[in-house]
Design an enzyme around this catalytic site. Sequence first.
Site, PDB file in Angstrom:
ATOM      1  N   HIS A  96     -10.165  -7.629   2.549  1.00  0.00           N
ATOM      2  CA  HIS A  96      -9.608  -8.162   2.201  1.00  0.00           C
ATOM      3  C   HIS A  96      -8.731  -9.871   1.679  1.00  0.00           C
ATOM      4  O   HIS A  96      -9.906 -10.641   2.850  1.00  0.00           O
ATOM      5  CB  HIS A  96      -7.911  -8.192   2.637  1.00  0.00           C
ATOM      6  CG  HIS A  96      -6.814  -8.596   2.268  1.00  0.00           C
ATOM      7  ND1 HIS A  96      -5.769  -7.958   1.301  1.00  0.00           N
ATOM      8  CD2 HIS A  96      -5.917  -9.809   2.400  1.00  0.00           C
ATOM      9  CE1 HIS A  96      -4.951  -7.914   0.690  1.00  0.00           C
ATOM     10  NE2 HIS A  96      -4.815 -10.137   2.036  1.00  0.00           N
ATOM     11  N   ASP A 104       6.207  -2.235   2.541  1.00  0.00           N
ATOM     12  CA  ASP A 104       5.480  -3.378   2.228  1.00  0.00           C
ATOM     13  C   ASP A 104       5.938  -3.554   1.232  1.00  0.00           C
ATOM     14  O   ASP A 104       5.752  -4.307   0.775  1.00  0.00           O
ATOM     15  CB  ASP A 104       3.923  -3.515   2.483  1.00  0.00           C
ATOM     16  CG  ASP A 104       3.025  -4.548   2.043  1.00  0.00           C
ATOM     17  OD1 ASP A 104       3.606  -5.902   2.966  1.00  0.00           O
ATOM     18  OD2 ASP A 104       2.272  -4.877   1.432  1.00  0.00           O
ATOM     19  N   ARG A 147      10.502 -10.614   0.827  1.00  0.00           N
ATOM     20  CA  ARG A 147       9.877 -11.705   1.450  1.00  0.00           C
ATOM     21  C   ARG A 147       9.962 -12.857  -0.084  1.00  0.00           C
ATOM     22  O   ARG A 147      10.031 -14.380   0.238  1.00  0.00           O
ATOM     23  CB  ARG A 147       8.383 -11.441   2.208  1.00  0.00           C
ATOM     24  CG  ARG A 147       8.535 -10.661   2.860  1.00  0.00           C
ATOM     25  CD  ARG A 147       7.447 -10.666   3.844  1.00  0.00           C
ATOM     26  NE  ARG A 147       6.557 -11.645   3.852  1.00  0.00           N
ATOM     27  CZ  ARG A 147       5.224 -11.135   3.654  1.00  0.00           C
ATOM     28  NH1 ARG A 147       4.939  -9.774   3.863  1.00  0.00           N
ATOM     29  NH2 ARG A 147       4.438 -12.141   3.373  1.00  0.00           N
ATOM     30  N   SER A 182       1.431  -6.892   6.546  1.00  0.00           N
ATOM     31  CA  SER A 182       1.904  -6.299   5.135  1.00  0.00           C
ATOM     32  C   SER A 182      -0.106  -5.840   4.738  1.00  0.00           C
ATOM     33  O   SER A 182      -0.138  -5.091   4.284  1.00  0.00           O
ATOM     34  CB  SER A 182       2.101  -7.482   4.371  1.00  0.00           C
ATOM     35  OG  SER A 182       1.651  -7.646   2.892  1.00  0.00           O
ATOM     36  N   LYS A 236      -1.833  -1.833   4.470  1.00  0.00           N
ATOM     37  CA  LYS A 236      -2.729  -1.646   3.600  1.00  0.00           C
ATOM     38  C   LYS A 236      -4.270  -0.978   3.608  1.00  0.00           C
ATOM     39  O   LYS A 236      -4.491  -0.219   2.838  1.00  0.00           O
ATOM     40  CB  LYS A 236      -2.494  -2.186   2.321  1.00  0.00           C
ATOM     41  CG  LYS A 236      -1.655  -2.634   1.885  1.00  0.00           C
ATOM     42  CD  LYS A 236      -0.587  -3.543   0.490  1.00  0.00           C
ATOM     43  CE  LYS A 236      -0.608  -5.062   1.423  1.00  0.00           C
ATOM     44  NZ  LYS A 236      -0.364  -5.997   0.665  1.00  0.00           N
TER      45      LYS A 236
HETATM   46  N1  URA Z   1      -1.156 -10.202   0.651  1.00  0.00           N
HETATM   47  C1  URA Z   1      -0.293  -9.159   0.920  1.00  0.00           C
HETATM   48  O1  URA Z   1      -0.734  -8.445   1.513  1.00  0.00           O
HETATM   49  N2  URA Z   1       0.804  -9.607   1.928  1.00  0.00           N
HETATM   50  C2  URA Z   1       0.914 -10.671   2.337  1.00  0.00           C
HETATM   51  O2  URA Z   1       1.509 -11.769   3.082  1.00  0.00           O
HETATM   52  C3  URA Z   1       0.790 -12.252   1.863  1.00  0.00           C
HETATM   53  C4  URA Z   1      -0.413 -11.633   0.951  1.00  0.00           C
END
Ligand code: URA
Length: 417
Positions: A82, A161, A168, A183, A187
């Site tokens: 990520h 999320d 957000r 967040s 995932k």
């Molecule tokens: N990417 C994400 O998936 N979540 C966040 O809160 C910020 C960047």
Amino acid sequence: MNFFDIIEKKKHKKNLTAEESDFIFGEFAAGNIKDSQMSAFLMAQMFCPTDKEEAFNFTMSMVKTGETIDLSALSGISADKHSTGGIGDKTTLILAPVIAALGIKFPKLSGRGLGYTGGTIDKLESIPGFKTDLTSDEVLRITEECGCCIAAQTDKLVPADKLTYALRSEIGAVDNQTLIAASVMSKKIAVGADIIVLDIKYGSGAFMKTRTEAVELGALMRHIGEKAGKKVSCILSDMNVPLGINAGNALEVFEAVQFLKGGDIPDLYSTVSKLAVEILMHFGCNAKQGLAKFDDVIKSGAALQKFRQMVKLQGGDLSRFEEKYYTDDFSGCAAILSPHKGKIIAMDTEKIGEMLIWLKAGRSTKTDSLNYDSGICFHRKTGDDLLPGDEIGMVYYPKGYNEDEVIERFLSCFNIN
Ligand code: URA
């Protein structure tokens, strides 16, 4: 337990227990907590000190709101990656086939871009025919066959999320370490890979503005992942300068292909190879051995072959995509020349991100449509000396745009002195 008990705790900057965390995210995902209430909770969270255990609780509570993927059907160990997002970040497009060529499975679920950090899915959809909406079974089948697959995250994966992130973004509560860590890690844990490598960006074009904040965020994410039983590694990268040469969906795919063909793009090489080495270190390689393996699969063409195979299995036509580049079939294109002699003192990556949205290479809201062809090529970057008339970059823009405005916007992203 009710919402008011929880907001009372947050008003006093207290951390939630695992049960309270399950309540707030579970009930919100089930539609039993209103957006106005959740917004109050999220804003209060922005002013609470970061707590590792609370961040872990938030992560696991969000995972529980949706489906998880069972990767046990795959043969061998799987890795995932990520990035916290950055201008010109096409590393997944390169890392996925590299890792597959090294014999490690890489099933990757990615998001579409929102804001100026483009999404990997949008980039891949610039390849004619490329399918990103795949079922879990299709992701597993393609990964098993070629070693990697990059598909869109479905709405069923971590719905809490998806809903929370949308709120957000609307209320200005994105840049908080606990919320970002929960967040992202929710995932990653829902997808289920054994190894997770994180690329935390810092600088003007990133959520974390300083290196210190990025180090803290990395440590928090690592804690969450390890507590959930994963092997987690983390690299930091500077986002005060765009990554590589191109920013924009099709332009970035093209650059990734050039890289896989052996193209010399030093900063991109540095970031992608570090990510690959971090993964290989979990298989007993040291940094030198890992880098040698990375170089081998690029030099031998094995990684390029994996990329071609993945594109084909996902319905894409890479030859048609490449032909378009060689025929320069774009809406409009402007070469940007240096107005005077000087040095590039700085690039404002945040402003470049805003320009990419203006060019329709990125979205400011989820419903914005994209122009896959538009984007920017950076021929010169921070630290480079310029003579009057030197080409700093090239901008590909949608039909109907005014070339003078394109040039003015581009130059306003540079401090040349
Ligand atoms: N990417 C994400 O998936 N979540 C966040 O809160 C910020 C960047």
